[in-house]
Design an enzyme around this catalytic site. Structure first.
Site, PDB file in Angstrom:
ATOM      1  N   ASN A   9      54.310  57.589  79.078  1.00 12.18           N
ATOM      2  CA  ASN A   9      52.952  57.036  79.213  1.00 12.18           C
ATOM      3  C   ASN A   9      52.876  56.365  80.580  1.00 12.18           C
ATOM      4  O   ASN A   9      53.397  55.267  80.764  1.00 12.18           O
ATOM      5  CB  ASN A   9      52.708  56.025  78.080  1.00 12.18           C
ATOM      6  N   TRP A  10      52.218  57.042  81.512  1.00 13.16           N
ATOM      7  CA  TRP A  10      52.202  56.530  82.889  1.00 13.16           C
ATOM      8  C   TRP A  10      51.186  55.421  83.105  1.00 13.16           C
ATOM      9  O   TRP A  10      51.124  54.843  84.181  1.00 13.16           O
ATOM     10  CB  TRP A  10      51.937  57.694  83.858  1.00 13.16           C
ATOM     11  N   LYS A  11      50.364  55.157  82.101  1.00 12.94           N
ATOM     12  CA  LYS A  11      49.358  54.081  82.218  1.00 12.94           C
ATOM     13  C   LYS A  11      48.586  54.250  83.534  1.00 12.94           C
ATOM     14  O   LYS A  11      48.300  55.380  83.937  1.00 12.94           O
ATOM     15  CB  LYS A  11      50.029  52.713  82.081  1.00 12.94           C
ATOM     16  N   HIS A  95      46.704  52.359  71.523  1.00 11.50           N
ATOM     17  CA  HIS A  95      47.705  51.587  72.274  1.00 11.50           C
ATOM     18  C   HIS A  95      47.270  50.126  72.302  1.00 11.50           C
ATOM     19  O   HIS A  95      46.084  49.828  72.414  1.00 11.50           O
ATOM     20  CB  HIS A  95      47.845  52.143  73.692  1.00 11.50           C
ATOM     21  N   GLU A  97      47.302  47.994  74.524  1.00  3.74           N
ATOM     22  CA  GLU A  97      46.524  47.599  75.708  1.00  3.74           C
ATOM     23  C   GLU A  97      45.054  47.974  75.536  1.00  3.74           C
ATOM     24  O   GLU A  97      44.169  47.274  76.020  1.00  3.74           O
ATOM     25  CB  GLU A  97      47.138  48.245  76.963  1.00  3.74           C
ATOM     26  N   GLU A 167      55.021  50.429  68.144  1.00  2.32           N
ATOM     27  CA  GLU A 167      55.192  49.711  69.409  1.00  2.32           C
ATOM     28  C   GLU A 167      54.933  48.220  69.196  1.00  2.32           C
ATOM     29  O   GLU A 167      53.785  47.767  69.314  1.00  2.32           O
ATOM     30  CB  GLU A 167      54.210  50.238  70.461  1.00  2.32           C
ATOM     31  N   GLY A 173      56.718  46.319  77.870  1.00  6.98           N
ATOM     32  CA  GLY A 173      56.748  45.845  79.253  1.00  6.98           C
ATOM     33  C   GLY A 173      57.454  44.519  79.452  1.00  6.98           C
ATOM     34  O   GLY A 173      57.329  43.902  80.502  1.00  6.98           O
ATOM     35  N   SER A 212      59.852  48.808  76.034  1.00  6.08           N
ATOM     36  CA  SER A 212      61.029  48.550  76.872  1.00  6.08           C
ATOM     37  C   SER A 212      62.193  49.500  76.595  1.00  6.08           C
ATOM     38  O   SER A 212      63.363  49.091  76.624  1.00  6.08           O
ATOM     39  CB  SER A 212      61.474  47.088  76.740  1.00  6.08           C
ATOM     40  N   GLY A 233      57.023  53.676  78.721  1.00  5.91           N
ATOM     41  CA  GLY A 233      56.117  53.275  79.792  1.00  5.91           C
ATOM     42  C   GLY A 233      56.848  53.209  81.121  1.00  5.91           C
ATOM     43  O   GLY A 233      57.073  54.230  81.780  1.00  5.91           O
ATOM     44  N   GLY A 234      57.277  52.017  81.501  1.00  8.50           N
ATOM     45  CA  GLY A 234      57.885  51.787  82.819  1.00  8.50           C
ATOM     46  C   GLY A 234      58.977  52.780  83.209  1.00  8.50           C
ATOM     47  O   GLY A 234      58.964  53.326  84.317  1.00  8.50           O
TER      48      GLY A 234
HETATM   49  P1  PGA Z   1      57.169  50.057  78.260  1.00  3.79           P
HETATM   50  O1  PGA Z   1      55.764  50.547  77.701  1.00  3.79           O
HETATM   51  O2  PGA Z   1      58.162  51.170  78.048  1.00  3.79           O
HETATM   52  O3  PGA Z   1      56.919  49.806  79.736  1.00  3.79           O
HETATM   53  O4  PGA Z   1      57.540  48.831  77.520  1.00  3.79           O
HETATM   54  C1  PGA Z   1      55.680  51.281  76.500  1.00  3.79           C
HETATM   55  C2  PGA Z   1      54.260  51.575  76.134  1.00  3.79           C
HETATM   56  O5  PGA Z   1      53.384  50.732  76.376  1.00  3.79           O
HETATM   57  O6  PGA Z   1      53.953  52.654  75.603  1.00  3.79           O
END
Ligand code: PGA
Length: 256
Positions: A9-11, A95, A97, A167, A173, A212, A233-234
């Site tokens: 997930n590149w956001k 998600h 966010e 999640e 994050g 994470s 994500g990251g």
């Molecule tokens: P993260 O993000 O791996 O940077 O914690 C995961 C996500 O939000 O899907």
């Protein structure tokens, strides 16, 4: 059999240059890795470019959001049929966010889920609790509530060929991932919850963990029987790290 599934997930990250370089590099590496489905969900403006860069590789295209409407006067929105048209297959919805920054509640997320199912796309339904809810011992109640909106409207069958991504918000994050045992407990709870309605559907359901995930904790996470994949994500923006995570998924022992 539940095939391991890794989604990046590149956001709100990436550029034309980054996408070509990353995806061509990843496709090249994927030729050597068997037994894992890999998806990249770039920002929507880059979907077509990413799809072109994936060419005939095993890499699949995902997206980070979808609108509840099919077409019409909805400025700025993207429909399920548009995502399908461009070649996306796995669509992240709910998600945290989007739930927190865009006020998407369980009902809106359910509508997105059904819009995707009606278009033959695969919803990746994100669920999970906040730190405060975890401390209050509400993790299972929150996860059940987020699933039940869909389960009660359309039954367990609608979860066929879908993905649930657990999640925990406190892990996203933060560099503070849940432990493999904590994740396994909740994933088993999710599977059992759906099995109460339909055990066959529950058995084939892909349940991912996100929060994470790194190349250092991926192997440990994949050691658990109900962890079928990861939503990253990251670490999905760093090619070497993402490849290491994919390798951990592909050597997963439990291929039920
Ligand atoms: P993260 O993000 O791996 O940077 O914690 C995961 C996500 O939000 O899907």
């Amino acid at each position: 059999m539940r095939h391991p599934l890794v989604i990046g997930n590149w956001k709100l990250n990436g550029s034309k240059k980054f996408i070509d370089k990353f995806i061509i590099g990843l496709c090249h590496k994927l030729d050597e890795i068997e037994g894992c489905t890999v998806v990249i969900a770039p920002p929507v403006v880059y979907l077509d470019q990413a799809k072109q860069a994936m060419c005939n590789s095993k890499l699949l295209l995902g997206a980070q959001n979808v609108d509840i409407n099919c077409s019409g006067a909805f400025t700025g929105e993207i429909s399920a049929s548009m995502l399908k048209d461009i070649g996306a297959q796995y669509i992240i919805i709910g998600h945290s966010e989007r739930r927190s920054l865009h006020s998407e509640d369980d009902q809106v997320v359910a509508k997105k889920f059904f819009a995707l199912k009606n278009t033959d796309l695969i919803p990746v339904l994100c669920i999970g609790e906040t730190a405060a809810e975890k401390i209050a011992g509400q993790t299972k109640t929150i996860c059940a509530r987020q699933i039940d909106v869909i389960l009660q409207l359309q039954g367990a069958e609608v979860f066929q060929n879908t993905v649930i991504a657990y999640e925990p918000i406190w892990a996203i994050g933060t560099g503070c991932a849940a432990t493999a045992e904590q994740i396994q407990t909740i994933h088993k709870f999710i599977r059992d919850h759906i099995a109460q309605k339909d055990s066959k559907i529950a058995d084939q359901l892909i349940i991912q963990y996100g929060g994470s995930v790194t190349k250092n904790n991926a192997a440990e996470i994949f050691s658990q029987p109900d962890i079928d994949g990861v939503l990253v994500g990251g670490a999905s923006l760093i090619l070497d790290s993402f490849i290491e995570i994919i390798k951990s998924a592909s050597t997963r022992q439990h291929k039920i």
